[in-house]
Design a protein around this motif. Structure first.
Motif, PDB file in Angstrom:
ATOM      1  N   ASP A   1      15.762 -53.460 -26.329  1.00 46.65           N
ATOM      2  CA  ASP A   1      14.747 -53.663 -25.305  1.00 46.65           C
ATOM      3  C   ASP A   1      13.397 -53.296 -25.914  1.00 46.65           C
ATOM      4  N   ALA A   2      12.632 -54.310 -26.281  1.00 51.52           N
ATOM      5  CA  ALA A   2      11.371 -54.063 -26.980  1.00 51.52           C
ATOM      6  C   ALA A   2      10.417 -53.225 -26.137  1.00 51.52           C
ATOM      7  N   GLN A   3      10.378 -53.468 -24.836  1.00 49.54           N
ATOM      8  CA  GLN A   3       9.462 -52.711 -23.982  1.00 49.54           C
ATOM      9  C   GLN A   3       9.821 -51.230 -23.959  1.00 49.54           C
ATOM     10  N   ALA A   4      11.116 -50.940 -23.953  1.00 46.97           N
ATOM     11  CA  ALA A   4      11.546 -49.541 -23.958  1.00 46.97           C
ATOM     12  C   ALA A   4      11.159 -48.860 -25.263  1.00 46.97           C
TER      13      ALA A   4
ATOM     14  N   LEU B   1       8.618 -49.752 -27.306  1.00 40.89           N
ATOM     15  CA  LEU B   1       7.162 -49.589 -27.338  1.00 40.89           C
ATOM     16  C   LEU B   1       6.712 -48.458 -26.423  1.00 40.89           C
ATOM     17  N   ALA B   2       7.398 -48.300 -25.286  1.00 39.32           N
ATOM     18  CA  ALA B   2       7.043 -47.244 -24.343  1.00 39.32           C
ATOM     19  C   ALA B   2       7.336 -45.859 -24.897  1.00 39.32           C
TER      20      ALA B   2
ATOM     21  N   ASP C   1      -0.225 -45.180 -30.926  1.00 38.81           N
ATOM     22  CA  ASP C   1       0.144 -46.584 -30.701  1.00 38.81           C
ATOM     23  C   ASP C   1      -0.921 -47.512 -31.278  1.00 38.81           C
TER      24      ASP C   1
ATOM     25  N   PHE D   1      -0.033 -51.671 -27.788  1.00 33.88           N
ATOM     26  CA  PHE D   1       0.848 -52.354 -26.844  1.00 33.88           C
ATOM     27  C   PHE D   1       1.376 -51.450 -25.733  1.00 33.88           C
ATOM     28  N   HIS D   2       1.205 -50.136 -25.874  1.00 34.78           N
ATOM     29  CA  HIS D   2       1.724 -49.223 -24.856  1.00 34.78           C
ATOM     30  C   HIS D   2       1.007 -49.473 -23.529  1.00 34.78           C
ATOM     31  N   VAL D   3       1.751 -49.352 -22.428  1.00 33.98           N
ATOM     32  CA  VAL D   3       1.177 -49.642 -21.117  1.00 33.98           C
ATOM     33  C   VAL D   3      -0.005 -48.719 -20.803  1.00 33.98           C
TER      34      VAL D   3
ATOM     35  N   SER E   1      -0.738 -63.845 -22.990  1.00 38.33           N
ATOM     36  CA  SER E   1       0.214 -62.849 -23.487  1.00 38.33           C
ATOM     37  C   SER E   1      -0.390 -61.456 -23.409  1.00 38.33           C
ATOM     38  N   ASN E   2       0.494 -60.454 -23.389  1.00 36.34           N
ATOM     39  CA  ASN E   2       0.048 -59.067 -23.418  1.00 36.34           C
ATOM     40  C   ASN E   2      -0.509 -58.680 -24.780  1.00 36.34           C
TER      41      ASN E   2
END
Length: 300
Positions: A105-108, A110-111, A118, A122-124, A167-168
Protein backbone atom coordinates in the motif's frame (compact mmCIF):
# COMPACT_ATOMS: atom_id res chain seq x y z
CA UNK A 1 9.54 30.09 -33.11
CA UNK A 2 9.52 29.49 -29.35
CA UNK A 3 12.53 29.87 -27.10
CA UNK A 4 13.69 26.48 -25.81
CA UNK A 5 13.86 26.39 -22.02
CA UNK A 6 17.05 24.50 -21.20
CA UNK A 7 16.23 22.41 -18.14
CA UNK A 8 19.67 20.81 -18.16
CA UNK A 9 21.40 24.16 -17.76
CA UNK A 10 19.03 25.32 -15.03
CA UNK A 11 19.43 22.01 -13.19
CA UNK A 12 23.23 22.17 -13.40
CA UNK A 13 23.16 25.64 -11.83
CA UNK A 14 20.83 24.44 -9.06
CA UNK A 15 23.05 21.43 -8.32
CA UNK A 16 26.09 23.70 -8.12
CA UNK A 17 24.20 25.94 -5.71
CA UNK A 18 23.19 22.88 -3.65
CA UNK A 19 26.84 21.88 -3.41
CA UNK A 20 27.80 25.34 -2.12
CA UNK A 21 24.98 25.27 0.42
CA UNK A 22 25.92 21.77 1.60
CA UNK A 23 29.52 22.88 2.16
CA UNK A 24 28.29 25.95 4.01
CA UNK A 25 26.08 23.82 6.25
CA UNK A 26 28.97 21.49 7.06
CA UNK A 27 31.22 24.46 7.79
CA UNK A 28 28.74 26.20 10.11
CA UNK A 29 27.15 23.23 11.87
CA UNK A 30 29.38 20.21 11.31
CA UNK A 31 26.38 18.48 9.73
CA UNK A 32 26.47 16.94 6.26
CA UNK A 33 23.01 16.82 4.67
CA UNK A 34 21.96 13.18 4.34
CA UNK A 35 19.64 11.60 1.77
CA UNK A 36 18.40 8.01 1.96
CA UNK A 37 16.65 6.49 -1.05
CA UNK A 38 14.74 3.22 -0.82
CA UNK A 39 13.95 1.12 -3.88
CA UNK A 40 11.97 -2.11 -3.90
CA UNK A 41 12.23 -4.51 -6.84
CA UNK A 42 14.07 -4.53 -10.15
CA UNK A 43 12.25 -2.02 -12.37
CA UNK A 44 15.00 -0.82 -14.75
CA UNK A 45 13.70 2.74 -15.09
CA UNK A 46 13.41 3.12 -11.31
CA UNK A 47 16.89 1.68 -10.77
CA UNK A 48 18.42 4.12 -13.27
CA UNK A 49 16.57 7.04 -11.69
CA UNK A 50 17.68 6.04 -8.20
CA UNK A 51 21.28 5.60 -9.40
CA UNK A 52 21.22 9.13 -10.84
CA UNK A 53 19.82 10.53 -7.61
CA UNK A 54 22.54 8.91 -5.56
CA UNK A 55 25.35 10.00 -7.85
CA UNK A 56 24.17 13.61 -8.04
CA UNK A 57 23.68 13.81 -4.28
CA UNK A 58 27.17 12.48 -3.63
CA UNK A 59 28.67 14.82 -6.23
CA UNK A 60 27.06 17.77 -4.44
CA UNK A 61 28.65 16.79 -1.14
CA UNK A 62 25.68 15.08 0.46
CA UNK A 63 25.81 11.92 2.52
CA UNK A 64 23.97 9.60 0.13
CA UNK A 65 22.79 6.04 0.69
CA UNK A 66 20.55 3.70 -1.27
CA UNK A 67 18.64 0.80 0.24
CA UNK A 68 17.89 -1.78 -2.46
CA UNK A 69 15.26 -4.28 -1.36
CA UNK A 70 13.91 -7.41 -3.10
CA UNK A 71 10.43 -7.30 -4.59
CA UNK A 72 9.42 -10.13 -2.24
CA UNK A 73 10.02 -8.08 0.91
CA UNK A 74 6.94 -7.60 3.08
CA UNK A 75 5.33 -4.23 3.69
CA UNK A 76 6.06 -4.58 7.41
CA UNK A 77 9.77 -5.01 6.67
CA UNK A 78 9.73 -1.90 4.50
CA UNK A 79 7.93 0.05 7.22
CA UNK A 80 10.55 -1.11 9.74
CA UNK A 81 13.29 0.34 7.52
CA UNK A 82 11.40 3.63 7.17
CA UNK A 83 11.01 3.78 10.95
CA UNK A 84 14.77 3.32 11.42
CA UNK A 85 15.52 6.06 8.91
CA UNK A 86 13.06 8.38 10.66
CA UNK A 87 15.09 7.99 13.86
CA UNK A 88 18.54 8.26 12.25
CA UNK A 89 19.95 11.75 12.98
CA UNK A 90 22.30 11.50 9.99
CA UNK A 91 19.34 11.16 7.60
CA UNK A 92 17.54 14.40 6.73
CA UNK A 93 15.71 13.24 3.62
CA UNK A 94 13.90 9.96 2.95
CA UNK A 95 12.60 8.99 -0.47
CA UNK A 96 10.80 5.73 -1.22
CA UNK A 97 10.91 5.22 -4.98
CA UNK A 98 7.54 4.63 -6.63
CA UNK A 99 5.93 2.52 -7.93
CA UNK A 100 6.00 -0.11 -5.19
CA UNK A 101 5.12 -3.78 -5.81
CA UNK A 102 1.43 -4.58 -6.07
CA UNK A 103 1.27 -6.24 -2.64
CA UNK A 104 2.18 -2.96 -0.91
CA UNK A 105 0.00 0.00 0.00
CA UNK A 106 1.97 2.97 -1.29
CA UNK A 107 -0.09 5.49 0.68
CA UNK A 108 0.58 3.65 3.93
CA UNK A 109 4.31 3.61 3.22
CA UNK A 110 4.41 7.31 2.33
CA UNK A 111 2.39 8.13 5.44
CA UNK A 112 5.03 6.37 7.58
CA UNK A 113 7.78 8.77 6.51
CA UNK A 114 8.48 11.58 8.99
CA UNK A 115 6.96 14.66 7.29
CA UNK A 116 10.08 16.63 8.24
CA UNK A 117 12.16 14.19 6.15
CA UNK A 118 9.63 13.74 3.31
CA UNK A 119 11.78 15.26 0.55
CA UNK A 120 9.42 13.96 -2.15
CA UNK A 121 6.71 16.15 -0.61
CA UNK A 122 4.07 13.41 -0.88
CA UNK A 123 3.08 13.13 2.79
CA UNK A 124 -0.46 14.34 3.47
CA UNK A 125 0.86 16.80 6.06
CA UNK A 126 3.15 18.46 3.53
CA UNK A 127 0.33 18.48 0.97
CA UNK A 128 -1.94 20.13 3.50
CA UNK A 129 0.65 22.71 4.53
CA UNK A 130 1.22 23.60 0.88
CA UNK A 131 -2.53 23.94 0.35
CA UNK A 132 -2.94 26.47 3.16
CA UNK A 133 0.25 28.38 2.38
CA UNK A 134 2.46 27.18 5.24
CA UNK A 135 6.12 26.20 4.79
CA UNK A 136 6.23 22.69 3.37
CA UNK A 137 8.42 20.27 1.49
CA UNK A 138 7.04 20.53 -2.04
CA UNK A 139 7.02 17.72 -4.63
CA UNK A 140 10.17 18.05 -6.71
CA UNK A 141 8.70 18.07 -10.23
CA UNK A 142 6.26 20.97 -9.74
CA UNK A 143 8.91 22.82 -7.74
CA UNK A 144 11.25 22.44 -10.72
CA UNK A 145 8.52 23.67 -13.07
CA UNK A 146 8.00 26.77 -10.95
CA UNK A 147 11.74 27.51 -10.95
CA UNK A 148 11.81 27.29 -14.74
CA UNK A 149 8.80 29.60 -15.01
CA UNK A 150 10.34 32.17 -12.68
CA UNK A 151 13.59 32.07 -14.64
CA UNK A 152 11.76 32.50 -17.95
CA UNK A 153 9.15 35.10 -17.00
CA UNK A 154 9.83 38.40 -15.28
CA UNK A 155 6.49 38.30 -13.47
CA UNK A 156 3.95 35.54 -12.85
CA UNK A 157 1.49 37.75 -11.00
CA UNK A 158 -1.86 38.04 -12.75
CA UNK A 159 -1.08 35.55 -15.52
CA UNK A 160 -3.65 32.92 -16.44
CA UNK A 161 -2.28 29.43 -15.87
CA UNK A 162 -3.81 26.14 -16.94
CA UNK A 163 -2.54 22.89 -15.46
CA UNK A 164 -3.61 19.84 -17.46
CA UNK A 165 -3.46 16.96 -15.00
CA UNK A 166 -4.76 16.47 -11.46
CA UNK A 167 -2.34 14.01 -9.85
CA UNK A 168 -1.16 14.43 -6.28
CA UNK A 169 2.42 14.27 -7.54
CA UNK A 170 2.32 17.06 -10.14
CA UNK A 171 -1.05 18.57 -11.06
CA UNK A 172 -2.46 19.55 -7.67
CA UNK A 173 0.79 20.85 -6.10
CA UNK A 174 1.61 22.69 -9.33
CA UNK A 175 -1.71 24.51 -9.10
CA UNK A 176 -1.03 25.42 -5.46
CA UNK A 177 2.39 26.84 -6.31
CA UNK A 178 0.97 28.91 -9.15
CA UNK A 179 -1.76 30.24 -6.86
CA UNK A 180 0.90 31.28 -4.35
CA UNK A 181 2.64 33.10 -7.22
CA UNK A 182 -0.60 35.09 -7.77
CA UNK A 183 -1.57 33.40 -11.02
CA UNK A 184 -5.21 32.77 -11.93
CA UNK A 185 -5.26 28.98 -12.07
CA UNK A 186 -7.43 26.40 -13.81
CA UNK A 187 -6.93 22.67 -13.25
CA UNK A 188 -8.03 20.74 -16.31
CA UNK A 189 -7.77 17.06 -17.23
CA UNK A 190 -8.57 14.52 -19.91
CA UNK A 191 -12.30 14.75 -19.19
CA UNK A 192 -12.52 18.54 -19.24
CA UNK A 193 -15.18 19.75 -21.67
CA UNK A 194 -13.65 21.57 -24.63
CA UNK A 195 -10.14 21.09 -23.31
CA UNK A 196 -8.54 22.75 -26.36
CA UNK A 197 -10.43 25.98 -25.68
CA UNK A 198 -9.47 25.91 -21.99
CA UNK A 199 -5.80 25.50 -22.94
CA UNK A 200 -6.01 28.42 -25.38
CA UNK A 201 -6.71 30.79 -22.49
CA UNK A 202 -3.40 30.03 -20.82
CA UNK A 203 -0.47 32.41 -20.59
CA UNK A 204 1.20 29.50 -18.77
CA UNK A 205 0.31 25.97 -19.83
CA UNK A 206 1.60 23.05 -17.75
CA UNK A 207 1.00 19.66 -19.37
CA UNK A 208 1.02 16.77 -16.91
CA UNK A 209 -1.71 14.48 -18.19
CA UNK A 210 0.41 11.45 -19.10
CA UNK A 211 -0.73 11.05 -22.71
CA UNK A 212 1.77 11.25 -25.54
CA UNK A 213 1.47 14.44 -27.62
CA UNK A 214 -2.13 14.95 -26.52
CA UNK A 215 -1.87 18.74 -26.50
CA UNK A 216 -1.65 20.01 -30.05
CA UNK A 217 -0.10 23.17 -31.38
CA UNK A 218 -3.44 24.82 -32.13
CA UNK A 219 -4.45 24.38 -28.46
CA UNK A 220 -1.77 26.89 -27.43
CA UNK A 221 -2.20 30.63 -27.09
CA UNK A 222 0.36 32.43 -29.26
CA UNK A 223 3.28 33.49 -27.09
CA UNK A 224 2.35 31.27 -24.13
CA UNK A 225 4.96 29.59 -21.95
CA UNK A 226 4.56 25.82 -22.13
CA UNK A 227 5.95 23.45 -19.49
CA UNK A 228 5.75 19.83 -20.63
CA UNK A 229 6.02 17.37 -17.73
CA UNK A 230 5.11 14.28 -19.76
CA UNK A 231 7.53 11.42 -20.38
CA UNK A 232 6.07 8.90 -22.82
CA UNK A 233 7.64 6.21 -24.97
CA UNK A 234 6.29 5.88 -28.50
CA UNK A 235 7.55 3.93 -31.53
CA UNK A 236 10.60 5.28 -33.36
CA UNK A 237 9.92 7.53 -36.35
CA UNK A 238 12.07 5.17 -38.39
CA UNK A 239 9.75 2.33 -39.54
CA UNK A 240 12.61 -0.18 -39.54
CA UNK A 241 13.60 0.71 -35.99
CA UNK A 242 9.96 0.72 -34.89
CA UNK A 243 9.61 -2.79 -36.30
CA UNK A 244 12.53 -3.80 -34.07
CA UNK A 245 10.71 -2.37 -31.05
CA UNK A 246 12.84 0.77 -30.84
CA UNK A 247 11.18 3.76 -29.18
CA UNK A 248 11.63 7.47 -28.63
CA UNK A 249 10.63 9.70 -25.73
CA UNK A 250 8.01 12.42 -26.21
CA UNK A 251 6.08 14.69 -23.90
CA UNK A 252 2.39 15.39 -23.46
CA UNK A 253 2.69 18.25 -25.95
CA UNK A 254 3.10 17.83 -29.72
CA UNK A 255 6.43 19.66 -29.64
CA UNK A 256 6.95 20.19 -33.39
CA UNK A 257 3.58 21.94 -33.61
CA UNK A 258 3.79 23.79 -30.29
CA UNK A 259 7.25 25.25 -30.91
CA UNK A 260 5.79 27.23 -33.82
CA UNK A 261 3.17 28.90 -31.60
CA UNK A 262 4.47 29.17 -28.04
CA UNK A 263 6.69 31.94 -26.74
CA UNK A 264 8.81 29.49 -24.75
CA UNK A 265 8.66 25.73 -24.26
CA UNK A 266 10.47 22.93 -22.44
CA UNK A 267 11.73 20.07 -24.61
CA UNK A 268 11.31 16.38 -23.78
CA UNK A 269 13.81 15.12 -22.86
CA UNK A 270 15.98 17.88 -21.43
CA UNK A 271 13.33 20.14 -19.92
CA UNK A 272 11.57 19.39 -16.65
CA UNK A 273 13.23 16.01 -16.02
CA UNK A 274 16.69 17.24 -14.98
CA UNK A 275 15.10 19.74 -12.58
CA UNK A 276 13.42 17.01 -10.54
CA UNK A 277 16.63 15.58 -9.06
CA UNK A 278 18.11 19.06 -8.61
CA UNK A 279 15.04 20.07 -6.59
CA UNK A 280 15.36 16.87 -4.56
CA UNK A 281 18.77 18.12 -3.40
CA UNK A 282 17.26 21.52 -2.65
CA UNK A 283 14.51 19.88 -0.57
CA UNK A 284 17.06 17.80 1.34
CA UNK A 285 18.97 20.95 2.27
CA UNK A 286 15.74 22.63 3.38
CA UNK A 287 14.81 19.59 5.47
CA UNK A 288 18.25 19.45 7.06
CA UNK A 289 18.15 23.13 7.98
CA UNK A 290 14.72 22.86 9.56
CA UNK A 291 15.68 19.72 11.50
CA UNK A 292 18.64 21.72 12.83
CA UNK A 293 16.16 24.51 13.68
CA UNK A 294 18.01 26.89 11.38
CA UNK A 295 16.73 29.11 8.60
CA UNK A 296 17.51 27.47 5.22
CA UNK A 297 18.51 30.90 3.91
CA UNK A 298 21.38 30.92 6.39
CA UNK A 299 23.24 28.45 4.17
CA UNK A 300 22.70 30.28 0.89
Amino acid sequence: MARIIDGKAHAAALREEAGRRARRMLELTGVQPGLSVVIVGDDPASRLYVKNKGEQAAAAGFRSETHTLPETISQDELLDLVARLNLDPAVHGILVQLPLPAHMDAQAVLAAIDPAKDVDGFHVINAGRLAVGLPALVPCTPLGCLRLLKAELDQLKGLEAVVVGRSNIVGKPMAQLLLQADCTVTIAHSRTRDLPQVCRRADILVAAVGRAEMIRGDWIKPGATVIDVGINRVPSRDPAKAAEGKTRVVGDVAFDEAVEVAGAITPVPGGVGPMTIACLLDNTLTAAARILERDPAEFA
